[in-house]
Write a protein that holds these residues in place. Structure first.
Motif, PDB file in Angstrom:
ATOM      1  N   HIS A  31       0.797  -1.228   0.000  1.00 54.15           N
ATOM      2  CA  HIS A  31       0.000   0.000   0.000  1.00 54.15           C
ATOM      3  C   HIS A  31       0.827   1.274   0.000  1.00 54.15           C
ATOM      4  O   HIS A  31       0.299   2.363  -0.099  1.00 54.15           O
ATOM      5  CB  HIS A  31      -0.966   0.000   1.191  1.00 54.15           C
ATOM      6  CG  HIS A  31      -2.133  -0.901   0.964  1.00 54.15           C
ATOM      7  ND1 HIS A  31      -2.114  -2.229   1.320  1.00 54.15           N
ATOM      8  CD2 HIS A  31      -3.314  -0.683   0.357  1.00 54.15           C
ATOM      9  CE1 HIS A  31      -3.261  -2.776   0.954  1.00 54.15           C
ATOM     10  NE2 HIS A  31      -4.003  -1.867   0.369  1.00 54.15           N
ATOM     11  N   ASN A  76      -5.209   2.850  -1.489  1.00 55.20           N
ATOM     12  CA  ASN A  76      -6.186   2.054  -0.736  1.00 55.20           C
ATOM     13  C   ASN A  76      -6.419   0.716  -1.454  1.00 55.20           C
ATOM     14  O   ASN A  76      -5.812   0.436  -2.482  1.00 55.20           O
ATOM     15  CB  ASN A  76      -7.493   2.844  -0.545  1.00 55.20           C
ATOM     16  CG  ASN A  76      -8.171   3.176  -1.881  1.00 55.20           C
ATOM     17  OD1 ASN A  76      -7.875   2.567  -2.905  1.00 55.20           O
ATOM     18  ND2 ASN A  76      -9.071   4.143  -1.852  1.00 55.20           N
ATOM     19  N   ASP A  77      -7.328  -0.086  -0.913  1.00 56.52           N
ATOM     20  CA  ASP A  77      -7.585  -1.405  -1.498  1.00 56.52           C
ATOM     21  C   ASP A  77      -8.206  -1.325  -2.881  1.00 56.52           C
ATOM     22  O   ASP A  77      -8.246  -2.310  -3.610  1.00 56.52           O
ATOM     23  CB  ASP A  77      -8.533  -2.197  -0.592  1.00 56.52           C
ATOM     24  CG  ASP A  77      -7.822  -2.635   0.676  1.00 56.52           C
ATOM     25  OD1 ASP A  77      -6.586  -2.771   0.630  1.00 56.52           O
ATOM     26  OD2 ASP A  77      -8.505  -2.824   1.705  1.00 56.52           O
TER      27      ASP A  77
END
Ligand code: SF4
Ligand code: FES
Lengths: 231, 483
Positions: free
Chosen positions: B376, B396-397
């Protein structure tokens, strides 16, 4: 039974099949009429007006109008060229189209039309709308800055039951084409790739492809849009 | 009553600066400040954007060294896509990027030397501004002007063939590159018709160095004494201490050459470097945390790099490096105008590296990209022509950028440039009540040695537009001079 129709585009005689639209007949005959919302295999809706032609002094959308015998179509005339250019300009100013950093650059139909019609500075003021980006699907990003609302995704990207992945949301100047949040989460890979392909601009982006395609080999790097049709 | 002299470059683009010199009733310089208005909106702007867009988006920060931003961002994203911290790429991936970077380095250094500095050397710092520019060079030294133009063109061709375009290309992508170098492309650079080939570039780089050294010999006092001051120096170096502008570890040395930052991994740059905000400047002042604000500031750029590294990997540049080091008995060199000397040694080094890389068959390999498990956070650091450049991203994801932090070379050099301006103000202005042409030029030359973006941006024709105002405490203008 005679299934052919004869009509004229800018004075040139074109032979077409009955039931064809002007765009279909013109393209089959090697005459380019620019289109954006029109998409092979789906019923034309005539929403972008890029294909506007003149028939008996009236403006018509060539993607929706069927050919008929003796019809006289005006296509490549100064007035229409300028009108099409102004439509392109309107699309540019009503979104945030930042070509230099857009990964669709070189493969984007709107950009390619901008080049073909030699758009330099739009005659309209930029509106710089506040737009977001929906990244919630693991497969694609939906960047609202670049959507021209052509509905191609709405018409072509459906699940096995015919349910749409994309739909309109909001009204008037707030209207947006959005991805269904739930369906987006489980979107199959091939459909996600197809969605990116079918979108004429960079509003649907298959994740992590980015700029894998080098400059020089992209669709419109070497020849302008329409040259694949023109003879 | 103290008076203020303001030297304001009137600029055509976003980066712009002004110099304020404060003097008292006796004309003694009390203080000086260099203000640079830096565009910081970018870090907000990229938030929410897909991470892979960063290397293409950030190039827009700078029209002068876009490739450096492109590569620093790509290096940060290598980390994010699991391709390691700088050494995990495939051979062709790393070498194509290096070729792109050295091409950019070469053309940028050449631009600086021939277009910006050579006019000062040829016509004198206080020479007539009407001839003290590249046009003047073209008239009086046509062969030199031709070399400048052709060398720059060569560098740009290297960029075009690696990045896809001369400016704002897309070559570097997270985890690698999007194209290799075909044999035909390679031969364009290696065997191009005279003078556009790698061998000629090496030869001309040697010539440019000789030109500077000759100038130095005849103007030793000025070149050595002008804005000379002690400082720390920081740059990347290869793990074995070699000069490496594409990848390495962070090293800083003090004025005696003692290591004060010990070859650390830049992924943790924020453990070692802090940025100070001062109320009067938009641009931050970075410093080494360990040493604190007052003692921890450092210089970056050509001079700093030759002060931190132990050796150079290419033979001709190494020979020049030895001569350069011998001049200060192996100690760090603090003379601002020696920046030009260092820059030309690096130019020669770049030409040699480009030539060697072109002869490397790895450039024709097909395995362009490496990827692993995603992280990340990623930091990418590169030596831009003007000095160390930091790019830091977090995602972010959903693959969107949540944080971006950049420390650009000019920011790293903020304090050194202020120091150079201060020294110049003291040397040229003390006791004076009038702003002379010579004074303005001297300040300009001091700033220009650091090659900040503002100087390139405003100075392409060899003359930085300036406005100098002398004001009293009540801000009443006593004297104004423009050029
Ligand atoms: S996302 Fe693309 S395909 Fe869908 S409406 Fe917008 S521009 Fe058209
Ligand atoms: S292409 Fe005919 S209206 Fe859009």
């Amino acid at each position: 039974m005679n299934n052919t129709v004869k009509f004229k585009i800018d004075g040139n005689i074109v032979t077409a099949e009955k039931g064809q639209t002007i765009v279909e007949a013109a393209h089959a005959a090697g005459i380019y009429i620019p289109t954006l919302c029109n998409f092979k295999g789906v019923k034309p809706k005539g929403c972008c007006r890029m294909c506007s032609v003149k028939i008996n002094s009236r403006y018509m959308t060539a993607c929706t109008t069927p050919v008929s015998d003796g019809m006289e179509v005006e296509n490549n005339i100064d007035e229409l060229v300028d009108m099409r250019k102004s439509i392109i300009e309107l699309m540019f100013v009503s979104g945030n189209h930042f070509c230099p950093s857009c990964e669709k650059s070189g493969n984007c139909e709107l950009q390619a039309l901008g080049y073909r019609y030699q758009m330099l500075v739009p005659r309209f003021p930029f509106s710089f709308p506040q737009k977001g980006i929906d990244a919630s699907s693991p497969k694609i990003m939906k960047d609202q800055n670049r959507c021209i609302m052509c509905k191609r995704c709405m018409k072509t990207i459906k699940d096995e039951n015919g349910k749409n992945y994309f739909a309109f949301k909001n009204r008037s100047n707030k209207v947006e084409v959005v991805l269904d949040a739930e369906m987006g989460k489980t979107m199959p890979d091939d459909l996600a790739k197809l969605a990116m392909e079918n979108c004429p601009v960079g509003s649907i982006i298959y994740k992590e492809i980015g700029y894998n395609e080098p400059i020089g080999t992209r669709k419109y790097d070497k020849t302008p849009i329409g040259s694949e049709i023109e003879v | 009553m103290p008076k203020k002299i303001t030297i304001e470059p009137v600029t055509r683009v976003e980066g712009h600066g002004k110099v304020t010199i404060q003097i008292d009733d006796f004309g003694n310089v009390r203080d000086s400040r260099l203000h640079i208005v830096e565009f910081r909106g970018f870090e907000r702007f990229v938030q929410g954007r897909p991470y892979w867009e960063a290397p293409v988006l950030v190039q827009r920060l700078c029209g002068i060294c876009p490739v450096s931003h492109h590569l620093a961002a790509a290096k940060a994203l290598d980390v994010i896509v699991g391709a390691g911290t700088g050494t995990g790429l495939t051979a062709v991936g790393e070498k194509m990027r290096r070729l792109m970077h050295y091409g950019q380095f070469f053309q940028s250094h050449v631009l600086h030397f021939f277009h910006l500095s050579a006019p000062d050397f040829l016509f004198g710092i206080d020479g007539d501004p009407l001839v003290r520019n590249i046009i003047g060079i073209a008239q009086e030294h046509p062969d030199l002007a031709v070399q400048g133009v052709m060398m720059r063109k060569f560098g740009q061709e290297v960029i075009r063939l690696t990045a896809g375009k001369k400016i704002h290309g897309t070559g570097a992508i997270p985890g690698g590159i999007n194209k290799n170098l075909s044999i035909a492309e390679r031969d364009e650079l290696l065997k191009g018709a005279d003078p556009l080939n790698a061998d000629k570039m090496v030869e001309w780089s040697v010539g440019a160095l000789d030109f500077f050294k000759n100038y130095h010999k005849n103007n030793q006092e000025m070149v050595d004494g002008f804005a000379s001051f002690p400082s720390n120096h920081l740059s990347l170096v290869r793990e074995d201490g070699a000069l490496d502008i594409y990848h390495g570890v962070l090293r800083a040395v003090d004025n005696d050459g003692k290591k004060i930052l010990h070859d650390v991994d830049y992924q943790e740059y924020d453990k070692y470097i802090e940025e100070e905000v001062r109320s009067w400047s938009y641009m931050k002042f970075p410093y080494l945390k360990d040493l604190g604000k007052d003692k921890g500031w450092y210089r970056v750029g050509p001079l700093a790099r030759l002060n931190t590294c132990d050796f150079i990997t290419t033979p001709l540049a190494q020979k020049e490096f030895e001569e350069f080091k011998a001049y200060t008995n192996g100690k760090p060199n603090g003379m601002s105008l020696h920046m030009h000397w260092a820059r030309l040694i690096e130019t020669l080094h770049s030409a040699e590296v480009i030539r060697d890389l072109l002869n490397d068959p790895d450039l024709q390999n097909e395995d362009l990209v490496t990827k692993g498990s995603k992280l990340h956070k990623g930091v990418g650091v590169i030596e831009a022509p003007r000095g160390t450049l930091f790019h830091h991203y977090e995602i972010n994801d959903l693959d969107q950028i949540t944080l971006a932090n950049l420390i650009v070379s000019t920011t790293n050099n903020n304090q050194p440039m202020n120091t150079a301006v201060n020294l110049t103000a003291n040397a040229f202005m003390n006791g004076q009540r009038e702003i002379t042409e010579g004074m303005m030029n001297a300040v300009e030359v001091a700033i220009r040695a650091y090659d900040p973006c503002l100087s390139c941006a405003t100075h392409a024709m060899g003359q930085m537009p300036l406005e100098v105002s002398l004001v009293n405490e009540a801000n009443e203008i006593i004297h104004r001079r423009t050029k």
